[in-house]
Write an enzyme that holds these catalytic residues in place. Structure first.
Site, PDB file in Angstrom:
ATOM      1  N   MET A  75      42.529  40.631  42.256  1.00 41.78           N
ATOM      2  CA  MET A  75      41.800  40.674  40.987  1.00 41.78           C
ATOM      3  C   MET A  75      41.427  39.290  40.441  1.00 41.78           C
ATOM      4  O   MET A  75      40.903  39.181  39.340  1.00 41.78           O
ATOM      5  CB  MET A  75      42.604  41.440  39.932  1.00 41.78           C
ATOM      6  CG  MET A  75      42.905  42.868  40.310  1.00 41.78           C
ATOM      7  SD  MET A  75      41.424  43.782  40.776  1.00 41.78           S
ATOM      8  CE  MET A  75      42.152  45.133  41.658  1.00 41.78           C
ATOM      9  N   CYS A  76      41.704  38.246  41.194  1.00 43.10           N
ATOM     10  CA  CYS A  76      41.326  36.895  40.759  1.00 43.10           C
ATOM     11  C   CYS A  76      39.828  36.683  40.958  1.00 43.10           C
ATOM     12  O   CYS A  76      39.254  37.121  41.945  1.00 43.10           O
ATOM     13  CB  CYS A  76      42.087  35.848  41.557  1.00 43.10           C
ATOM     14  SG  CYS A  76      43.779  35.642  41.033  1.00 43.10           S
ATOM     15  N   HIS A  77      39.241  35.961  40.023  1.00 48.12           N
ATOM     16  CA  HIS A  77      37.830  35.614  40.122  1.00 48.12           C
ATOM     17  C   HIS A  77      37.652  34.407  41.041  1.00 48.12           C
ATOM     18  O   HIS A  77      38.501  33.516  41.066  1.00 48.12           O
ATOM     19  CB  HIS A  77      37.267  35.275  38.733  1.00 48.12           C
ATOM     20  CG  HIS A  77      37.212  36.441  37.820  1.00 48.12           C
ATOM     21  ND1 HIS A  77      38.327  36.870  37.103  1.00 48.12           N
ATOM     22  CD2 HIS A  77      36.207  37.280  37.499  1.00 48.12           C
ATOM     23  CE1 HIS A  77      37.983  37.919  36.382  1.00 48.12           C
ATOM     24  NE2 HIS A  77      36.710  38.193  36.605  1.00 48.12           N
ATOM     25  N   GLU A 113      45.549  29.836  40.493  1.00 52.02           N
ATOM     26  CA  GLU A 113      45.192  28.783  41.453  1.00 52.02           C
ATOM     27  C   GLU A 113      46.266  27.700  41.501  1.00 52.02           C
ATOM     28  O   GLU A 113      46.616  27.215  42.585  1.00 52.02           O
ATOM     29  CB  GLU A 113      43.823  28.194  41.099  1.00 52.02           C
ATOM     30  CG  GLU A 113      42.657  29.100  41.392  1.00 52.02           C
ATOM     31  CD  GLU A 113      42.464  30.285  40.435  1.00 52.02           C
ATOM     32  OE1 GLU A 113      41.614  31.144  40.718  1.00 52.02           O
ATOM     33  OE2 GLU A 113      43.166  30.355  39.392  1.00 52.02           O
ATOM     34  N   ASP A 127      57.005  24.815  56.919  1.00 49.51           N
ATOM     35  CA  ASP A 127      56.500  24.977  58.281  1.00 49.51           C
ATOM     36  C   ASP A 127      56.643  23.692  59.089  1.00 49.51           C
ATOM     37  O   ASP A 127      57.033  23.724  60.254  1.00 49.51           O
ATOM     38  CB  ASP A 127      55.034  25.413  58.249  1.00 49.51           C
ATOM     39  CG  ASP A 127      54.469  25.554  59.644  1.00 49.51           C
ATOM     40  OD1 ASP A 127      55.016  26.342  60.445  1.00 49.51           O
ATOM     41  OD2 ASP A 127      53.469  24.869  59.952  1.00 49.51           O
TER      42      ASP A 127
END
Length: 157
Positions: A75-77, A113, A127
């Site tokens: 649902m993020c723009h 973000e 990693d």
């Protein structure tokens, strides 16, 4: 009670329409910690990790992640980010702290973000160092500050 803005009239998920909101400068800062073995942090600082410059690679990964947040969180723009800045600090023993600040001039904020940038930066550190330290812990990820927009200024307490 606040209306749930991410649901349509059929109570199904929807992306919120922000087209009527004013374009303003918005900024969000988030942080995350990685707890690791003392030797791991020392090797990061000394540039002795076989996969390369851990902090440089992780920083680029975090910036890329901020730009791709809308591809990861449904649902993020999609936002035209105007800036992403990632900083590292540590306690000189066993904890690396990552702080990400994201800016945009748009109708919606950049909290997700900033949080995504932190998490992907931390995962990249993991990693790159996992061969020598599989016990690292990524912890304490949270929004530190948010500026701009209708909901105003937020500072984590």
């Amino acid at each position: 009670m606040d209306n749930l803005t991410h649901f349509n009239q059929q109570n199904r998920a929807k992306m919120v329409d922000v087209s009527e909101k004013a374009v303003t400068t918005r900024e969000a800062t988030a942080t995350v910690k990685i707890i690791m073995a003392e030797e791991t942090l020392q090797r990061i600082h000394a540039g002795q990790v076989k996969k390369g410059d851990v902090l440089a690679v992780a920083q680029v990964a975090g910036i890329m992640a901020a730009k791709k947040t809308s591809e990861l969180i449904p649902m993020c723009h999609l936002l035209p980010l105007s800036g992403v800045d990632i900083h590292f600090s540590d306690n000189q023993i066993d904890t690396l702290t990552i702080t990400a600040t994201v800016r945009v001039n748009h109708q919606t904020g950049v909290e997700m973000e900033a949080l995504t940038a932190c998490q992907i930066t931390a995962l990249t550190v993991y990693d790159m160092c996992k061969a020598m330290d599989r016990g690292m812990q990524i912890t304490d990820c949270h929004l530190v500050e948010k500026k701009g927009g209708k909901s105003g200024h937020f500072v984590y307490k």
